[in-house]
Motif scaffolding. Structure first.
Motif, short mmCIF file in Angstrom:
data_model
loop_
_atom_site.label_atom_id
_atom_site.label_comp_id
_atom_site.label_asym_id
_atom_site.label_seq_id
_atom_site.Cartn_x
_atom_site.Cartn_y
_atom_site.Cartn_z
N ARG A 350 1.23 -0.16 1.41
CA ARG A 350 0.19 -0.71 0.54
C ARG A 350 -1.14 -0.85 1.27
O ARG A 350 -2.08 -1.48 0.78
CB ARG A 350 0.62 -2.08 0.01
CG ARG A 350 1.95 -2.06 -0.73
CD ARG A 350 2.25 -3.39 -1.36
NE ARG A 350 3.61 -3.45 -1.92
CZ ARG A 350 4.08 -4.47 -2.61
NH1 ARG A 350 3.32 -5.53 -2.83
NH2 ARG A 350 5.31 -4.45 -3.08
N ILE A 352 -1.72 -2.44 4.17
CA ILE A 352 -1.92 -3.77 4.77
C ILE A 352 -1.16 -3.85 6.08
O ILE A 352 0.03 -3.52 6.15
CB ILE A 352 -1.45 -4.88 3.82
CG1 ILE A 352 -2.27 -4.84 2.52
CG2 ILE A 352 -1.58 -6.26 4.48
CD1 ILE A 352 -1.78 -5.82 1.47
N LYS A 414 -1.61 -18.23 -2.46
CA LYS A 414 -1.58 -16.79 -2.22
C LYS A 414 -0.23 -16.34 -1.69
O LYS A 414 0.44 -17.08 -0.97
CB LYS A 414 -2.69 -16.40 -1.23
CG LYS A 414 -4.09 -16.66 -1.76
CD LYS A 414 -5.16 -16.33 -0.73
CE LYS A 414 -6.56 -16.55 -1.30
NZ LYS A 414 -7.62 -16.29 -0.32
N ASP A 415 0.12 -15.09 -2.01
CA ASP A 415 1.37 -14.54 -1.50
C ASP A 415 1.17 -13.99 -0.09
O ASP A 415 0.05 -13.94 0.43
CB ASP A 415 1.92 -13.46 -2.43
CG ASP A 415 0.96 -12.29 -2.63
OD1 ASP A 415 0.34 -11.84 -1.64
OD2 ASP A 415 0.81 -11.83 -3.77
N THR A 418 -1.30 -10.98 0.38
CA THR A 418 -2.70 -11.37 0.15
C THR A 418 -3.24 -12.13 1.35
O THR A 418 -4.38 -11.91 1.78
CB THR A 418 -2.82 -12.24 -1.12
OG1 THR A 418 -2.33 -11.52 -2.24
CG2 THR A 418 -4.27 -12.62 -1.37
N SER A 421 -3.90 -9.62 4.10
CA SER A 421 -5.13 -8.88 3.85
C SER A 421 -6.35 -9.73 4.18
O SER A 421 -7.31 -9.25 4.81
CB SER A 421 -5.17 -8.43 2.39
OG SER A 421 -6.36 -7.73 2.11
N ASP A 422 -6.33 -11.00 3.76
CA ASP A 422 -7.45 -11.91 4.05
C ASP A 422 -7.63 -12.11 5.55
O ASP A 422 -8.76 -12.10 6.06
CB ASP A 422 -7.23 -13.26 3.37
CG ASP A 422 -7.42 -13.21 1.87
OD1 ASP A 422 -7.81 -12.14 1.36
OD2 ASP A 422 -7.16 -14.23 1.20
#
Length: 528
Positions: A350, A352, A414-415, A418, A421-422
């Motif tokens: 994905r 990430i 958030k999962d 996520t 990614s952050d």
């Protein structure tokens, strides 16, 4: 009309800031909201936009200079309005308006050009030196006192060529002689836009005699033959036909075609872009240090300012305000290592990168929900403790400029991917200094991963006004006793610092135990 632009408060309550780099030079045409400078705030470098459409008239602060908020740093000639006239000699005005000579007309032009040069004004007016940032930088590199250099540009502005001439002539007398030396008789046509008078972009009307580092070498001819269309193209590209290399000849003189102009302009632009990138990298690096020899030995003086000073003041405030207590423990994370290894390829599919940090963030949020006092702030003025029911987790990132703490906002909502990614995005922005101030504000709990460099335990300083911070030691296999036998297990040492005014040692220990339970059994995070 001249429009002054004052350094704005680009932070909250900022009193001064450092000019990291100028993105424009004198003579450049700018549009409203176009970035003109990079300014360093407490922990980030931000771009300052132009407030108007116009032309850069004067730059009043050097790169690397600390400027108080409210001081004028740049002025513009507002587009569509009459500009304040620049004083210049009659000879210089005539030379500027002269049409580019060919053949016998070159001799007449030479006299006009020499007269303009001889009458060049001093570079300093009212104690300030008018010079492009690139000329100032070159003066520092060549150890030339720019205040003694006579500028040959409009209004006495000092160009790079003036600085080089001063350096080659060996000082003040040489600089004066260089200003009086004959220049090329060939001038650009007077109706060319001022921003394109010189390929260097500093507004100087003299033909460029040097190329950017790694760029094409100017031919430096006195006369050039070219068709009118080629001359128009040269004006549009902002290059001097006499500098364009060519092997073609016509009637025994150099002949330039449109293709020659396009190739030269493209090569110049590429070289200038490389120069600009190098300057930005240099400006973003650590402050220049002065080395000196003392009776005890050689010492290096590094300015204590910018991010380093901000970090120091924050640490001092935290250490002398909040009484620190640090709780140490070690968690076995064999299952976490296995889970992360299985999920990492899925995350990569994905796009990430999945590190251990998102698991730690999720585990911290889960533990904070059970022990919310560690997610708090002490309001000393109102004598109350603010227990926060949202979770903004700050993650310390080591950068070349110092430690920055980007904040993952609403981590509890958030999962895992996520959060991953952050974390990746914020860390990258912190390292390249593109992170905004708002992305480093509003934290409720912080993490510092000193184990990524090496080490097991530490005493992290709380990111005040938060009341707790977690330090992570190095993840590696260590000996662990299980059922009376010593076995190798993957472990992470943890160091939890708390503000003892708000948090008791028992609360810290219970929080740490809960955190270790989630890290040791990562499948429990699926319930969060």
């Amino acid at each position: 009309m001249v429009r002054e632009f004052k350094l704005p408060d680009v932070g909250e309550g900022l009193t001064e800031a450092e000019i990291v780099d100028w993105l424009v030079e004198v003579g450049d045409t700018v549009s409203e909201d176009q970035p003109v400078a990079e300014v360093e705030t407490d922990k980030a470098v931000v771009e300052v936009p132009s407030p108007v459409n116009g032309t850069v008239r004067e730059i009043l602060a050097e790169a690397g200079e600390m400027v108080p908020v409210g001081d004028v740093i740049i002025t513009f000639d507002v587009e569509g309005e009459e500009s304040e006239p620049v004083e210049e000699s009659a000879d210089e005005s005539d030379a500027e308006s002269a049409v580019e000579p060919i053949g016998d007309e070159a001799d007449a032009g030479a006299e006009a050009g020499n007269g303009a040069t001889a009458e060049a004004e001093p570079s300093a007016r009212g104690g300030r030196v008018f010079a492009a940032p690139s000329a100032r930088r070159l003066a520092r590199e060549l150890d030339v006192d720019i205040t003694t250099v006579a500028g040959s540009g409009p209004g006495g502005r000092v160009s790079e060529a003036d600085v080089r001439a001063a350096a080659e002539s060996g000082g003040d007398e040489g600089a004066a002689e260089a200003a009086e030396a004959p220049k090329s008789a060939v001038k650009r046509v007077s109706d060319a836009p001022e921003s394109k008078l010189d390929s260097k972009g500093d507004g100087s009307a003299e033909p460029a005699t040097t190329a950017p580092a790694g760029g094409p070498e100017p031919a430096g001819r006195e006369q050039t033959l070219a068709a009118p269309a080629t001359r128009r193209l040269a004006e549009e590209e902002g290059v001097d036909l006499n500098d364009v290399p060519t092997d073609a000849e016509r009637d025994g003189q150099a002949f330039v075609t449109p293709e020659h102009v396009q190739q030269y302009a493209a090569a110049q632009q590429a070289a200038q872009a490389a120069d600009a990138q190098a300057v930005q990298q240099e400006a973003a690096s650590a402050p220049a240090a002065d080395t000196e020899t003392t009776p005890e030995g050689e010492v290096e003086r590094v300015p204590y300012r910018g991010i380093r000073r901000t970090i120091g003041k924050a640490m001092e405030n935290s250490k002398y305000t909040a009484p620190h207590v640090t709780h140490h423990d070690t968690v076995v994370v064999d299952d976490l290592v296995d889970v992360r290894a299985r999920l990492k390829p899925k995350a990569e599919e994905r796009g990430i990168k999945l590190t251990y940090m998102p698991f730690v963030v999720k585990a911290i949020v889960a533990a904070l929900k059970e022990y919310p006092v560690l997610n708090s702030q002490l309001n000393e003025d109102d004598e109350e403790i603010l227990v926060k029911h949202y979770h903004n987790i700050g993650i310390a990132v080591a950068t070349d400029a110092g430690l920055m703490v980007p904040v993952v906002k609403d981590a509890g909502q958030k999962d895992m991917l996520t959060i991953a990614s952050d974390v990746n995005e914020l860390a990258s922005k912190a390292r390249d200094r593109s992170i905004s101030r708002s992305e480093m504000q509003g934290g409720t709990f912080s993490i510092t991963n000193f184990g990524a460099i090496g080490g097991e335990y530490a005493t992290p300083i709380i990111n005040y006004p938060e009341t707790a911070i977690l330090g992570l030691g190095e993840l590696k296999q260590r000996p662990v006793v299980e059922d009376g036998e010593v076995v190798a297990r993957w472990t992470i040492p943890i160091s939890l610092s708390i503000d003892h005014r708000v948090i008791d040692g028992a609360d810290a220990a219970q929080f740490a135990n809960t955190l270790m339970e989630y890290l040791g059994n990562p499948e429990l995070l699926l319930l969060e």
